[in-house]
Design an enzyme around this catalytic site. Structure first.
Site, mmCIF file in Angstrom:
data_model
loop_
_atom_site.group_PDB
_atom_site.id
_atom_site.type_symbol
_atom_site.label_atom_id
_atom_site.label_comp_id
_atom_site.label_asym_id
_atom_site.label_seq_id
_atom_site.Cartn_x
_atom_site.Cartn_y
_atom_site.Cartn_z
ATOM 1 N N CYS A 140 2.241 -2.114 -57.689
ATOM 2 C CA CYS A 140 1.543 -1.230 -56.735
ATOM 3 C C CYS A 140 0.755 -1.989 -55.674
ATOM 4 C CB CYS A 140 0.524 -0.367 -57.460
ATOM 5 S SG CYS A 140 1.227 0.837 -58.549
ATOM 6 N N VAL A 158 0.618 -1.355 -51.695
ATOM 7 C CA VAL A 158 -0.418 -0.586 -50.998
ATOM 8 C C VAL A 158 -0.952 -1.374 -49.800
ATOM 9 C CG1 VAL A 158 -2.725 0.436 -51.193
ATOM 10 C CG2 VAL A 158 -1.076 0.742 -53.034
#
Lengths: 488, 480
Positions: free
Chosen positions: A132, A136
């Site tokens: 992630c 991001v």
């Protein structure tokens, strides 16, 4: 007493009646409706995240060292999950990004990580995929890995395919797909030779935690006399022997074979939903024929696979496989009485679900609650079409984007005989007081199930044996004395 | 404490050579970073020279987890009557669901929640933020699981990166639902290991839970709390009865099989007994400063350490407890002797190397020694200086100490020291077993347990014997 002291509450105990009330309430239709109304909360999902699937693929090539660009914790979770399921080492490195990585980007981590990983573990390829965090903040892997080579952290010619695998998209099967496509793109670059044909079959097993299945495909292909390359072959990687020596790279698809795959005679994928983009790319880039086959669970889907293989390679179905088929059918007719009409619940990945449902319909069993934790309308339609092929599919329901707490509600309000799924379904099974048949990934509470194939004719016999005998066990364990018999 | 006898074949010089030779295989920068984390033990030195709690060197196979893992897996997860929300994408919750074996009583889904609650973030949540979803989620959870005694929100990496304000949501929902709603900003990228997750969790327990409750019954002179036992494989259920047998009242357990309101009332006990110092010392210090509660580290692995600990505990109470301590020790002596009589003959003289989380590499040494096994190497995934300082005296001179050891290094060390057993985690287990080396998974007791207390020692001894003396190891080398 001051206000602060007054705010201090006594430790409470929930009254027994209240516990009893809720205990019953969660088994009601009313609760089920409320449960199905939720839109934000997910309870006990039956899927994992993309990078896990990417790691499976990245492990499946000879000398390849999976490299996780992102947080250390994720790497630890993926490795543990594979080790728990396969009871095998699951080597992977990570560039351990922390707060400063979040602020400044992860390029320096990647540089240092690649340099160390290459020096220590001497891989032939480093497939890189993300968690992630770098997704991001928008790390650019194309540029980063190019820079790593330009600046000499790793050799220019070391293949470093990469995949963006944010966990907030899709599930583990999509990570599998993305990483496989990227590896094939990388290793086949410049390898295509017009008019050249290796005569081989490329076979993609898809996200399959059952190494026995992979071995079964290979055995079938050998019986048929079809030369093959399995793409992302984890069968030896995650099922290596114990001989007193730990090998960091036990097996995997040979790099030359992977590179040559672009000149193959045909390419098949055994799982549609975990190879969507890979097969699309192969469709446009690879020579030879392409086919997406259904996961060969049960007799009909195995027939389909063999017929397709026979057609693609102009080979007859060998007598041995015909005999295997006959034995499977014999086993199924012998034992059909133990499964006929029984309702089942199933949870898992789309391709697995389609395969299991097909097998159950063949047995005259009813795949009553079919639940896919992350999927699409397209899958739902395909599953419905499969159900529509049989009277035993009548009344069965498909639930997409639902979780195992939804499944629990279904099991307690509309009971079935057993549930088929991975270990995570054991809570729902226990609450519903029905057996869980462990097929899928991960299976972290039983031994060796990942080594027993469930594909092909032999796989059909295995599944049948597992299911039917369990119900017979239950009968023997629970029946009253006067119904306890020698024969069943 | 008596210094350990030197172990045959182990000297400081040999160990230092082994370390130097191992580091030589690394790129210069990596070797330089790793060097301070490896050392030969000096038991008499006041501080252990091995450095810890530094960033993982990128690209090496470290076994560390993250702050979220420390928060969810260790501290919060075991509190049985709360709903713990893994806030963010699906993976973290799935991987940490049920994998630390912190057993709990209660009815799952009714009064206990050994489940995976997640907001399963999708791309839109990253783009638009997940605060509103979180609010809705908490309401849904409370409606579907009405007997929960509170909720914790454990944020995963993206939540912190996109700047969601779980603290504001928690505050709002605490009022709205009239329940404890506790935010824990334990994003995985924070800090360098699980350890910061423990600390952050402790801080949120301090700020949101402790002091908010009181026990109905009057405080008594023997009220204690058990801190830092997570009930792995039933450890709490083996440790608590011993304390009760010596006459203490265990008022709350942090956090294995824990109940949140009792945790919130812990500030009224007379003594905090801490098992896992690494994960919970922060809370003991807070309770000491704010409520004047003394605390004591104890160790319930193996009879020697149990006896030492019980006596130390007795010292803090009156004659009644001290007498009980002696009674209990006397009662279990023959039981423990039976265990060592059975297993020691097969284990005496064996060696083991340990690499676990934040307390076991030092705490379990006594239990191994009770069985006649010497420890030739020990190290931690996420310990700090104070843990190593506590380890050094437990180890013999010249033995290996390794912090955040990479798989590359540990393999090399094991190859050289040839222990009869390696005690470490799931990721290392099969690496060493393939090499034919007996192994026990010491994070999770290899699906066995409990290992704490008198009851646990019996199981520990059996398991270690089973691992080292399994006939399956004789099959590894094939005759052809």
């Amino acid at each position: 007493m001051s206000a602060a002291e007054a705010a201090v509450k006594f430790v409470t105990e929930t009254p027994v009646e209240e516990i009893e009330r809720v205990k019953e309430w969660i088994n009601t239709e009313e609760y089920k409706e409320k449960n199905f109304e939720r839109t934000a909360l997910v309870v006990n999902p039956a899927h994992a995240c993309q990078p896990l699937g990417a790691q499976m693929v990245a492990t499946g090539f000879e000398g390849a060292l999976p490299f996780i660009h992102g947080s250390q914790g994720c790497a630890s979770y993926f490795r543990s999950t594979f080790s728990r399921h396969y009871r095998e080492p699951a080597a992977a490195t990570c560039d351990a990004m922390t707060e400063d990585g979040a602020v400044f980007g992860g390029q320096n981590n990647l540089f240092e990580g690649l340099q160390n990983a290459y020096a220590l573990y001497k891989p032939k390829m480093i497939p890189i995929f993300t968690t992630c965090m770098p997704e991001v903040i928008g790390d650019d892997l194309t540029a980063f890995s190019k820079n790593a080579k330009l600046q000499g952290y790793i050799p220019e010619d070391l293949p470093t395919p990469y995949a963006n695998t944010p966990s907030f998209n899709g599930s583990h099967i999509h990570g599998y797909d993305a990483m496989l496509r990227s590896i094939l793109q990388t290793v086949t670059e410049g390898q295509k030779v017009e008019g050249k044909c290796t005569g081989k079959l490329n076979i993609i097993p898809g996200f399959d935690g059952n190494v026995g299945n992979l071995r079964e495909y290979k055995r079938i292909l050998e019986l048929m006399g079809i030369p093959y390359t399995m793409l992302a072959d984890v069968s030896d990687v995650f099922d290596s022997g114990c001989d007193g020596e730990y090998k960091l790279y036990p097996g995997g698809t040979k790099m030359e074979d992977a590179a040559e795959s672009i000149n193959g005679k045909a390419t098949i994928s055994m799982q549609k939903y975990s190879s969507v983009t890979t097969m699309k790319w192969i469709e446009s880039e690879y020579d030879g024929e392409k086919a997406i086959l259904p996961l060969p669970f049960g007799v009909k889907k195995t027939d389909e696979m063999l017929l397709k293989l026979s057609e693609l390679f102009d080979k007859p179905i060998p007598e041995e496989l015909k005999a295997e088929r006959a034995r499977a059918v014999d086993a199924m007719t012998d034992a059909q009485q133990y499964l006929h009409g029984l309702k089942f619940a199933i949870a898992g990945d789309p391709d697995y679900l389609l395969g299991i449902v097909s097998f159950l319909l063949e047995m005259g069993a009813r795949p009553w609650h079919i639940l896919c934790s992350r999927s699409t309308k397209k899958f739902q339609k395909e599953m419905q079409a499969l159900l529509d092929t049989s009277v035993f599919g009548e009344g069965c329901s498909i639930y997409i984007n639902k979780d195992l707490w939804h499944m629990r509600s279904l099991l307690v309000t509309d009971p079935v005989a057993g549930i088929i799924g991975d270990t995570h379904a054991k809570w729902a099974a226990r609450d519903a007081k029905i057996p869980l048949f462990r097929i899928g990934f991960p299976i972290i509470d039983r031994v060796n199930l990942h080594r027993t194939p469930v594909v092909g004719y032999n796989g059909a016999i295995s599944m049948l044996t597992m299911l039917a005998n369990k119900f017979l066990d239950i009968k023997d364990e629970t029946c009253e004395d006067q119904w306890f018999e020698m024969m069943r | 404490m008596a210094e350990r006898k030197p172990i045959k074949g182990i000297t400081t010089e040999k160990t230092e050579n082994l370390i130097a030779e191992t580091l030589a295989a690394m790129p210069e920068k990596a070797a330089k970073k790793r060097a301070p984390h490896l050392g030969a033990n000096e038991p008499t030195s006041s501080t252990c020279a091995v450095k810890s709690n530094k960033k993982v060197v990128p690209g090496v196979m470290s076994q560390r987890g993250c702050a979220y893992a420390g928060a969810k897996g260790v501290v919060w997860g075991p509190i049985r009557d709360m709903i713990h929300v893994s806030h963010g994408p699906v993976g973290c919750g799935v991987y940490s669901w049920g994998t630390r074996r912190n057993l709990m009583q209660g009815i799952p889904g009714v009064t206990s929640f050994p489940m995976d609650f997640t907001s399963d973030f999708q791309e839109r949540d990253i783009v638009y933020g997940g605060d509103l979803k979180l609010e809705k989620l908490l309401k849904e959870a409370d409606e579907l699981f009405p007997l929960n005694k509170g909720m914790s929100i454990l944020s995963e990496c993206p939540v912190g990166l996109i700047g969601d304000d779980i603290n504001a949501v928690a505050k709002k929902m605490e009022n709205e639902l009239d329940k404890l709603v506790v935010p824990c900003n334990c994003e995985g990228f924070r800090g360098v290991s699980q350890s910061l997750g423990h600390h952050i969790s402790n801080d949120s327990i301090r700020d949101h839970i402790i002091g908010k409750f009181k026990f109905k019954e009057e405080a008594g002179p023997y009220d204690v709390a058990l801190i830092g036992d997570y009930n792995i494989g039933g450890d709490v259920w083996a440790a608590k009865p011993i304390l009760e047998e010596i006459g203490l009242n265990v008022k709350s357990v942090w956090t294995g099989d824990g109940e949140v309101e009792k945790i919130g009332a812990t500030h009224s006990v007379k003594l905090n007994l801490i098992h896992c110092y690494r994960s919970m010392n922060y809370m003991c210090k807070v309770m000491e400063e704010k409520w004047d509660i003394p605390w004591l580290e104890y160790n319930f692995f193996g009879p020697t350490k149990i006896e030492e600990s019980l006596r130390a505990i007795g010292e803090l109470f009156d004659d009644k407890i001290r007498k009980n301590v002696e009674k209990v020790i006397k009662k279990y002596k023959p039981v423990m002797k039976e265990v060592t009589d059975e297993y020691k003959p097969r284990l005496e003289g064996k060696t083991a190397m340990l690499f676990v989380g934040g307390l076991r590499p030092r705490h379990t040494i006594g239990a191994y020694e009770d069985l006649g096994i010497q420890i030739t190497g020990a190290g931690y995934e996420f310990a700090h200086q104070d843990d190593y300082d506590r380890t050094a005296p437990e180890m013999a001179k010249g033995t290996l100490i390794y912090d955040d050891v990479s798989e590359f290094e540990l393999e090399r060390f094991v190859e050289e020291l040839k222990p009869d057993l390696v005690g470490s985690g799931i990721k290392e287990k099969y690496v060493f077993q393939k090499a034919g080396i007996p192994f026990r998974q010491m994070h999770s007791w290899d699906y066995s347990g409990p290992y704490h207390g008198y009851e646990g020692f019996k199981i520990f001894a059996r398991d270690i014997d089973m691992a080292i003396n399994s006939p399956t190891w004789d099959l590894v080398k094939s005759p052809f």
